[in-house]
Structure formats: C-alpha cells, structure tokens
Write a protein that holds these residues in place. Sequence first.
Motif, mmCIF file in Angstrom:
data_model
loop_
_atom_site.group_PDB
_atom_site.id
_atom_site.type_symbol
_atom_site.label_atom_id
_atom_site.label_comp_id
_atom_site.label_asym_id
_atom_site.label_seq_id
_atom_site.Cartn_x
_atom_site.Cartn_y
_atom_site.Cartn_z
ATOM 1 N N TYR A 19 0.816 -1.213 0.000
ATOM 2 C CA TYR A 19 0.000 0.000 0.000
ATOM 3 C C TYR A 19 0.853 1.268 0.000
ATOM 4 N N LYS A 20 2.104 1.162 0.438
ATOM 5 C CA LYS A 20 2.965 2.350 0.502
ATOM 6 C C LYS A 20 3.325 2.825 -0.898
ATOM 7 N N GLU A 21 3.417 4.114 -1.054
ATOM 8 C CA GLU A 21 3.866 4.697 -2.317
ATOM 9 C C GLU A 21 5.387 4.596 -2.335
ATOM 10 N N GLU A 26 12.628 0.281 -3.635
ATOM 11 C CA GLU A 26 12.189 0.323 -2.239
ATOM 12 C C GLU A 26 11.302 -0.881 -1.916
ATOM 13 N N LEU A 27 10.443 -1.231 -2.854
ATOM 14 C CA LEU A 27 9.591 -2.406 -2.663
ATOM 15 C C LEU A 27 10.455 -3.653 -2.527
ATOM 16 N N TRP A 86 5.165 -5.690 -10.800
ATOM 17 C CA TRP A 86 5.446 -4.496 -11.582
ATOM 18 C C TRP A 86 4.372 -3.454 -11.312
ATOM 19 N N LYS A 87 4.656 -2.229 -11.674
ATOM 20 C CA LYS A 87 3.720 -1.131 -11.449
ATOM 21 C C LYS A 87 3.252 -0.606 -12.796
ATOM 22 N N LYS A 92 -0.512 1.318 -9.657
ATOM 23 C CA LYS A 92 -0.891 0.143 -8.878
ATOM 24 C C LYS A 92 0.114 -0.972 -9.123
ATOM 25 N N TRP A 93 0.397 -1.744 -8.061
ATOM 26 C CA TRP A 93 1.254 -2.915 -8.200
ATOM 27 C C TRP A 93 0.445 -4.062 -8.784
#
Length: 193
Positions: A19-21, A26-27, A86-87, A92-93
């Motif tokens: 949920y984090k931007e 970073e993910l 992927w985004k 959205k992921w």
Amino acid sequence: MKSILNIKDNILELENILYKEQSLEELDRSIQQLFSRILKEYPYLKLPMFSIIPTKNLEFIVWYQDPNAITETLLIKQNSFDAYIWKSANQKWYLDDLYSRPHEIAQKLIESIPVFHSIPENPKEVKHLLEVGMMHFDSTSFPKFSKVKPKDCREVLTWDDRFLLVGTQQNNLKIYSYEEWNALIGRENFYLD
C-alpha cells in the motif's frame, strides 16, 4: 513439512508494504527485509532470489499484451516458483498480470513461495531441502528434532528419535537408523583399536 507460523499476520504485513507509495527498488528492499524477519527463526533456510529485470523482456511470457508497466519488474524466484511484480501507469502494483489488489498479491506470494511451507520436522525432510537447494549446508545451524544426542556425533548433521542425517557435504548425505549408525560406528571403532 509445516508452514511458518502466523501466515495471516505475514500476509497483512506484506499487504501494508504494497500500500505504501514507493519505487520498485524500495519495494524490493522492503519485501526482502520482511522475508528475512519471517525466516529469522529458521536461519538454515534460503530466502527466495530477488532481481530487478527489464519489463520489456517479459512481454508475451508473463502477459499477453503490453501491460503499460514501468520499465523494470521485480522477479522473486525460488526453485520452480516465479513471481513478477510491476507497477502500471495507474501506479498500482500487479503480480503476474493476474492480481492487482494488495491483499491478493500478498496472499498469493506468502501462500506460494516454497520456503514458507518448508519447515522441516525430521532429518529426512532436512535431506530433501538440502537436495533441492532450499537449505544452506551449514552444520552449525541444522535443526535438531530430539534432545537425546547420539553417542557419536561425528558427521551427524541432525537427528530425531528414529533417524540421523549424516554427511560432510551436500553430495554424501545419508539417512541412518540408530541401529545402522551404531553398527557403523562400532565397526569403525573396532578398526581404530
């Protein structure tokens, strides 16, 4: 084999990460840190492999049309399990072009990654995990399944109440019953005397 404890809590924690931007890098770091914490009690198990790969390389392999994704994709791999995160342009992921809700992604990952369901309960399962490459060969960290220690522990990696796993390296692992092991040790000691 058994699964890790608190699967629902781990799914929720991964969902919160999704949920984090954040950027893909970073993910990647956040998921690796979470997985390391999940497996902290099992240092002998190997984490899945993480790599960031060009999204374009996956066109027609993971999805059948251009997903309008960012240029890089996170690959999480362990044995025959592959997951691609992927985004899209909508920020959205996505997981494997099938899942887009953070809870679905988190649940699918935690429930599908083999190591989270590969906690050994006996020496035979340890041997299997070593053979399939999901466990580190580190004689100091093997789990023990019985408090009763064998009489001769030379080359014994782990044991339970019925069997021992013996070996000095990955390619010479063998399961022995206590009777077989004691007979072998008796023969070796006879020749040493």
